[in-house]
Design an enzyme around this catalytic site. Structure first.
Site, PDB file in Angstrom:
ATOM      1  N   LEU A 205       0.822  -1.216   0.000  1.00 58.46           N
ATOM      2  CA  LEU A 205       0.000   0.000   0.000  1.00 58.46           C
ATOM      3  C   LEU A 205       0.851   1.259   0.000  1.00 58.46           C
ATOM      4  O   LEU A 205       0.330   2.359  -0.160  1.00 58.46           O
ATOM      5  CB  LEU A 205      -0.932  -0.002   1.218  1.00 58.46           C
ATOM      6  CG  LEU A 205      -2.037  -1.066   1.182  1.00 58.46           C
ATOM      7  CD1 LEU A 205      -2.854  -1.031   2.463  1.00 58.46           C
ATOM      8  CD2 LEU A 205      -2.944  -0.872  -0.022  1.00 58.46           C
ATOM      9  N   HIS A 265      -1.552  -8.497  -0.266  1.00 61.25           N
ATOM     10  CA  HIS A 265      -1.127  -7.559  -1.312  1.00 61.25           C
ATOM     11  C   HIS A 265      -2.130  -7.487  -2.470  1.00 61.25           C
ATOM     12  O   HIS A 265      -2.598  -6.403  -2.849  1.00 61.25           O
ATOM     13  CB  HIS A 265       0.231  -7.970  -1.884  1.00 61.25           C
ATOM     14  CG  HIS A 265       1.330  -8.025  -0.882  1.00 61.25           C
ATOM     15  ND1 HIS A 265       1.335  -7.281   0.275  1.00 61.25           N
ATOM     16  CD2 HIS A 265       2.496  -8.735  -0.861  1.00 61.25           C
ATOM     17  CE1 HIS A 265       2.449  -7.537   0.957  1.00 61.25           C
ATOM     18  NE2 HIS A 265       3.157  -8.415   0.286  1.00 61.25           N
ATOM     19  N   THR A 425       5.660   5.816 -18.864  1.00 61.12           N
ATOM     20  CA  THR A 425       6.677   5.114 -18.083  1.00 61.12           C
ATOM     21  C   THR A 425       7.365   6.143 -17.195  1.00 61.12           C
ATOM     22  O   THR A 425       7.894   7.138 -17.684  1.00 61.12           O
ATOM     23  CB  THR A 425       7.710   4.431 -18.998  1.00 61.12           C
ATOM     24  OG1 THR A 425       7.030   3.448 -19.793  1.00 61.12           O
ATOM     25  CG2 THR A 425       8.793   3.752 -18.186  1.00 61.12           C
TER      26      THR A 425
END
Length: 517
Positions: A205, A265, A425
């Site tokens: 997180l 996760h 990116t």
């Protein structure tokens, strides 16, 4: 020439000065002492993650000015021993030597037993001595095995609470093994501390792209109308590691891949993809919406799961030749899965019928964590089935990126289609920006009192409700995982499961780095 300053060209000190203003009000940042206590300071997590993270924050002056660091563990160590163990992981530059000395001047270490109240009384005396003239805020990081959580937290409560400042406790996963053990741990913690004092840390997180999911969804008009069952065919959340258990098999075998990765996760990432817009970015408003998503998910059925366990690759090199069962720390004949694919459904108006596929595994063909939304086919096809489905991909690691796969006309004389991407990116767009480590973000959140990126007790309860029946069935029936070769994509049955639930894998598209030389 324009006088407008490019926000990406600000100096490092300017960026940190703004961040300090956002994190702390001036009075607390300058005047209130803080004490950060690392319980389990002699362990791997402390030396490889916690101490290096505290050093990076201290070096960049992101912590309150009067912050002290206290290590506590059973081992009889000196501060020099702690320093020698941590420095190899701290990425210290030559010009930082003076600042590093200042950091360790703020450090101290005490040895004691976790079950011994007298040890914690001595710790309390030491904490009081660090800021004798004013009440300091205290943070306790439990870098410990869960077996000692009960004793340590009870002793913190009885002996080491701050008299006038606040006290916060950071708890590392695993938060139990199943619903019952998790509920017992939560009940124990809630008998000692309020929910506002408990920070259950899931380091995923704190990752840049996981935190970006909320902004991507709720800060852009273009995604709102298509983020639902009418347009999304399938959501795939992936976590892949290219290495095996590396001698940690004994620890890993107690938990397995579902408890280690999927139940925390990947499920946390799912809630951020699927939740409704919160009324604000307040911690509880966000976590309320995440809990609503979890409540709409039924327990996972074994028929919607593929389990795998890696075997050695005869053509591989080094560790790749070794299978999971070849690890000497793994019990003989273990059925523990090192790979899992599970299909979940969110039974609400937005997502009814859309499969959410969670995939995770070790000893696979690449290192990757990502969220992939595959959209439905274009109705009324006029291009003779040449078009692939659009996809939106959020790559969490490595090389953080957001890109959309879409169809365009292939350049040239012919009127034919080609799959390409709209690409963001991060290392190309934000060339000089260093993305902080997840632990840096989360520890700063604890200092500033933000719980948005930490797991609340009701979130934890719902997550275990979803997976506990599956885990108990796997263990009771000793379900045998499918073998897959070290360095492969995983069991072929997992790809077949994805195909069965409606995911289309063309296998023809190759992402091309547009910034590569």
């Amino acid at each position: 020439m324009s006088n407008v300053t490019n926000p990406l060209s600000r100096t490092r000190s300017e960026v940190f000065r703004q961040l300090r203003r956002e994190l702390y009000d001036d009075e607390e940042f300058r005047q209130v002492p803080h004490i950060f206590v690392i319980m389990g300071a002699s362990g791997d997590l402390a030396k490889k993650k916690i101490y290096p993270t505290l050093w990076w924050l201290f070096k960049d002056r992101l912590l309150p000015e009067e912050t002290y660091f206290v290590g506590f563990a059973r081992s009889r160590l000196t501060l020099d021993d702690v320093r020698a163990a941590c420095v190899p992981y701290m990425k210290v530059k030559e010009e930082d030597s003076e600042r590093l000395s200042a950091f360790f001047n703020r450090n101290s270490y005490l040895a004691g037993r976790y079950t011994d109240g007298e040890s914690f009384t001595q710790l309390q005396c030491h904490l009081d001595s660090l800021a004798p003239e004013t009440a300091a805020n205290r943070l306790f990081y439990l870098a410990l095995p869960p077996t000692v959580y009960n004793d340590v937290t009870k002793n913190i409560r009885q002996h080491c609470m701050s008299d006038e400042g606040w006290t916060r406790v950071i708890v590392e996963k695993p938060f139990g093994r199943d619903l019952q053990s998790s509920e017992e741990l939560s009940a124990h913690l809630s008998s000692l501390f309020s929910e506002e004092q408990i920070y259950r840390i899931d380091h995923y997180l704190g990752k840049e792209m996981v935190q970006n999911l909320m902004v991507l969804r709720f800060g852009n008009r273009i995604f709102g109308p298509i983020w639902n069952r009418e347009s999304v065919a399938c959501v795939v959340l992936t976590f892949k590691e290219p290495f095996g258990t590396h001698g940690r098999g004994g620890y890993f075998d107690d938990f397995g891949i579902i408890r280690d990765v999927m139940q925390n996760h990947l499920l946390q990432m799912l809630t951020l993809v699927a939740m409704e817009k919160p009324t604000s970015t307040d911690s509880d408003d966000v976590r309320d919406e995440k809990v609503k998503v979890l409540k709409c998910i039924a327990p996972v059925a074994l028929s919607d799961v593929v389990l795998g366990q890696y075997v050695g690759n005869p053509e591989g090199e080094g560790e790749a030749k070794q299978g999971y069962l070849d690890d000497p720390t793994v019990p003989e004949g273990s059925c523990t899965a090192t790979f899992a694919t599970a299909v979940l459904y969110v039974h609400n108006e937005r997502w009814e019928g859309v499969p959410f596929v969670l995939r995770c595994g070790k000893a696979l063909n690449e290192r990757k964590a990502e969220v992939r939304l595959q959209f439905t086919d274009v109705p009324g096809d006029i291009f003779n089935s040449q078009c692939q489905r659009n996809e939106l991909v959020v790559r969490v690691q490595p090389d953080e990126a957001i890109y959309a796969k879409m169809m365009t006309k292939k350049p040239g004389m012919y009127f034919s289609t080609e799959e390409t991407e709209l690409d963001l990116t991060y290392r190309s767009r934000y060339r000089d920006v260093k993305l902080p480590d997840a632990y840096e973000r989360l520890i700063l959140d604890v200092f500033s009192g933000s719980q948005m990126h930490f797991v609340r007790s009701d979130e934890l309860k719902e997550a275990w409700r979803i997976f506990t029946p599956l885990l108990h069935q796997i263990e009771a029936e000793r379900i045998q995982p499918m073998p897959y070769t070290y360095g492969s994509r995983g069991p072929k049955e997992a790809d077949e499961l994805l195909k069965r639930v409606g995911f289309h894998y063309g296998g023809t598209y190759k992402w091309v780095d547009p910034h590569a030389v």
